[in-house]
Motif scaffolding. Structure first.
Motif, PDB file in Angstrom:
ATOM      1  N   GLY A   9      -6.983  -1.923  -1.822  1.00  0.00           N
ATOM      2  CA  GLY A   9      -7.541  -0.794  -1.075  1.00  0.00           C
ATOM      3  C   GLY A   9      -9.011  -1.026  -0.772  1.00  0.00           C
ATOM      4  O   GLY A   9      -9.483  -0.766   0.331  1.00  0.00           O
ATOM      5  N   HIS A  10      -9.741  -1.569  -1.750  1.00  0.00           N
ATOM      6  CA  HIS A  10     -11.164  -1.854  -1.558  1.00  0.00           C
ATOM      7  C   HIS A  10     -11.344  -2.907  -0.467  1.00  0.00           C
ATOM      8  O   HIS A  10     -12.225  -2.796   0.383  1.00  0.00           O
ATOM      9  CB  HIS A  10     -11.787  -2.302  -2.871  1.00  0.00           C
ATOM     10  N   SER A  11     -10.502  -3.948  -0.467  1.00  0.00           N
ATOM     11  CA  SER A  11     -10.635  -4.986   0.554  1.00  0.00           C
ATOM     12  C   SER A  11     -10.305  -4.424   1.936  1.00  0.00           C
ATOM     13  O   SER A  11     -10.910  -4.815   2.928  1.00  0.00           O
ATOM     14  CB  SER A  11      -9.776  -6.206   0.229  1.00  0.00           C
ATOM     15  N   LEU A  12      -9.372  -3.500   2.012  1.00  0.00           N
ATOM     16  CA  LEU A  12      -9.091  -2.852   3.298  1.00  0.00           C
ATOM     17  C   LEU A  12     -10.332  -2.131   3.797  1.00  0.00           C
ATOM     18  O   LEU A  12     -10.674  -2.203   4.982  1.00  0.00           O
ATOM     19  CB  LEU A  12      -7.956  -1.830   3.166  1.00  0.00           C
ATOM     20  N   MET A  13     -11.004  -1.426   2.898  1.00  0.00           N
ATOM     21  CA  MET A  13     -12.180  -0.669   3.298  1.00  0.00           C
ATOM     22  C   MET A  13     -13.308  -1.610   3.720  1.00  0.00           C
ATOM     23  O   MET A  13     -14.004  -1.350   4.677  1.00  0.00           O
ATOM     24  CB  MET A  13     -12.658   0.236   2.155  1.00  0.00           C
ATOM     25  N   LYS A  14     -13.492  -2.717   3.001  1.00  0.00           N
ATOM     26  CA  LYS A  14     -14.564  -3.653   3.336  1.00  0.00           C
ATOM     27  C   LYS A  14     -14.332  -4.259   4.722  1.00  0.00           C
ATOM     28  O   LYS A  14     -15.265  -4.569   5.430  1.00  0.00           O
ATOM     29  CB  LYS A  14     -14.662  -4.769   2.302  1.00  0.00           C
ATOM     30  N   LYS A  15     -13.077  -4.423   5.089  1.00  0.00           N
ATOM     31  CA  LYS A  15     -12.757  -4.997   6.395  1.00  0.00           C
ATOM     32  C   LYS A  15     -12.747  -3.927   7.484  1.00  0.00           C
ATOM     33  O   LYS A  15     -12.410  -4.206   8.623  1.00  0.00           O
ATOM     34  CB  LYS A  15     -11.397  -5.699   6.338  1.00  0.00           C
ATOM     35  N   ALA A  40      -5.545   6.544  -8.447  1.00  0.00           N
ATOM     36  CA  ALA A  40      -6.521   5.481  -8.740  1.00  0.00           C
ATOM     37  C   ALA A  40      -7.024   4.845  -7.445  1.00  0.00           C
ATOM     38  O   ALA A  40      -8.229   4.635  -7.278  1.00  0.00           O
ATOM     39  CB  ALA A  40      -5.894   4.429  -9.651  1.00  0.00           C
ATOM     40  N   VAL A  41      -6.124   4.558  -6.527  1.00  0.00           N
ATOM     41  CA  VAL A  41      -6.514   3.963  -5.257  1.00  0.00           C
ATOM     42  C   VAL A  41      -7.359   4.951  -4.457  1.00  0.00           C
ATOM     43  O   VAL A  41      -8.389   4.583  -3.881  1.00  0.00           O
ATOM     44  CB  VAL A  41      -5.265   3.513  -4.454  1.00  0.00           C
ATOM     45  N   PHE A  42      -6.956   6.218  -4.441  1.00  0.00           N
ATOM     46  CA  PHE A  42      -7.709   7.251  -3.721  1.00  0.00           C
ATOM     47  C   PHE A  42      -9.126   7.354  -4.265  1.00  0.00           C
ATOM     48  O   PHE A  42     -10.102   7.387  -3.505  1.00  0.00           O
ATOM     49  CB  PHE A  42      -6.979   8.595  -3.826  1.00  0.00           C
ATOM     50  N   ARG A  43      -9.268   7.369  -5.596  1.00  0.00           N
ATOM     51  CA  ARG A  43     -10.602   7.451  -6.208  1.00  0.00           C
ATOM     52  C   ARG A  43     -11.449   6.238  -5.816  1.00  0.00           C
ATOM     53  O   ARG A  43     -12.635   6.362  -5.521  1.00  0.00           O
ATOM     54  CB  ARG A  43     -10.505   7.555  -7.730  1.00  0.00           C
ATOM     55  N   ASN A  44     -10.825   5.059  -5.808  1.00  0.00           N
ATOM     56  CA  ASN A  44     -11.540   3.846  -5.436  1.00  0.00           C
ATOM     57  C   ASN A  44     -12.030   3.937  -3.991  1.00  0.00           C
ATOM     58  O   ASN A  44     -13.183   3.620  -3.702  1.00  0.00           O
ATOM     59  CB  ASN A  44     -10.632   2.631  -5.628  1.00  0.00           C
ATOM     60  N   GLN A  46     -12.496   6.673  -2.283  1.00  0.00           N
ATOM     61  CA  GLN A  46     -13.451   7.779  -2.237  1.00  0.00           C
ATOM     62  C   GLN A  46     -14.837   7.322  -2.691  1.00  0.00           C
ATOM     63  O   GLN A  46     -15.851   7.769  -2.154  1.00  0.00           O
ATOM     64  CB  GLN A  46     -12.934   8.901  -3.137  1.00  0.00           C
ATOM     65  N   ASN A  47     -14.881   6.418  -3.669  1.00  0.00           N
ATOM     66  CA  ASN A  47     -16.162   5.916  -4.172  1.00  0.00           C
ATOM     67  C   ASN A  47     -16.854   5.002  -3.167  1.00  0.00           C
ATOM     68  O   ASN A  47     -18.055   4.805  -3.251  1.00  0.00           O
ATOM     69  CB  ASN A  47     -15.966   5.158  -5.492  1.00  0.00           C
ATOM     70  N   GLN A  48     -16.096   4.418  -2.259  1.00  0.00           N
ATOM     71  CA  GLN A  48     -16.659   3.442  -1.333  1.00  0.00           C
ATOM     72  C   GLN A  48     -17.040   4.034   0.027  1.00  0.00           C
ATOM     73  O   GLN A  48     -17.943   3.555   0.680  1.00  0.00           O
ATOM     74  CB  GLN A  48     -15.640   2.307  -1.080  1.00  0.00           C
ATOM     75  N   HIS A  49     -16.307   5.039   0.472  1.00  0.00           N
ATOM     76  CA  HIS A  49     -16.451   5.514   1.844  1.00  0.00           C
ATOM     77  C   HIS A  49     -16.154   6.998   1.957  1.00  0.00           C
ATOM     78  O   HIS A  49     -15.534   7.579   1.081  1.00  0.00           O
ATOM     79  CB  HIS A  49     -15.462   4.774   2.766  1.00  0.00           C
TER      80      HIS A  49
END
Length: 125
Positions: A9-15, A40-44, A46-49
């Motif tokens: 999920g984090h890599s999706l957001m970074k891209k 867990a994925v939602f929180r991750n 949410q913390n990034q974007h």
């Protein structure tokens, strides 16, 4: 494991993938791994974007399906109506409260009346 899911999920957001792709990913995690991993994925994410409207709506839907306590769902609705203040989102919030936590309806209506016009409120009530 949810760690792998969160990393993906984090890599999706970074891209900078679209919100709809992230929504689809959340749906995949939910159907494959369940509500805890989805949280867990939602929180991750949410913390990034900033969370998009469709991702918040999806998370609310999963929490309702999981029969999560109303307080958690109301917090998600608060986020939804704060960042995506539409008549439709307020209607969903009010409908949820009427069915699941009638004790909150007056405070939700009060918040709604602060941000929507009288005609918008009349249309959703």
């Amino acid at each position: 494991s949810s760690g792998i899911n969160a990393e993906y999920g984090h890599s999706l957001m970074k891209k900078n993938f679209s919100a709809s792709l992230i929504s689809q990913y959340l749906q995949f995690v939910y159907t494959s791994y369940g509500l805890e991993s989805t949280r867990a994925v939602f929180r991750n994410i949410q913390n990034q974007h900033t969370i998009s409207e469709d991702v918040l709506v999806a998370m609310i839907r999963y929490e309702i399906a999981g029969e999560t306590n109303a307080e958690v769902i109301c917090n998600l609705f608060d986020s939804l109506t704060t960042s995506h203040c539409t008549s439709n989102n307020w209607k969903k919030y009010i409908d949820f409260c009427q069915e699941n936590c009638p004790e909150k309806i007056s405070s939700v209506l009060w918040k709604c009346k602060k941000v929507l016009s009288e005609s918008q409120i009349a249309a959703i009530l």
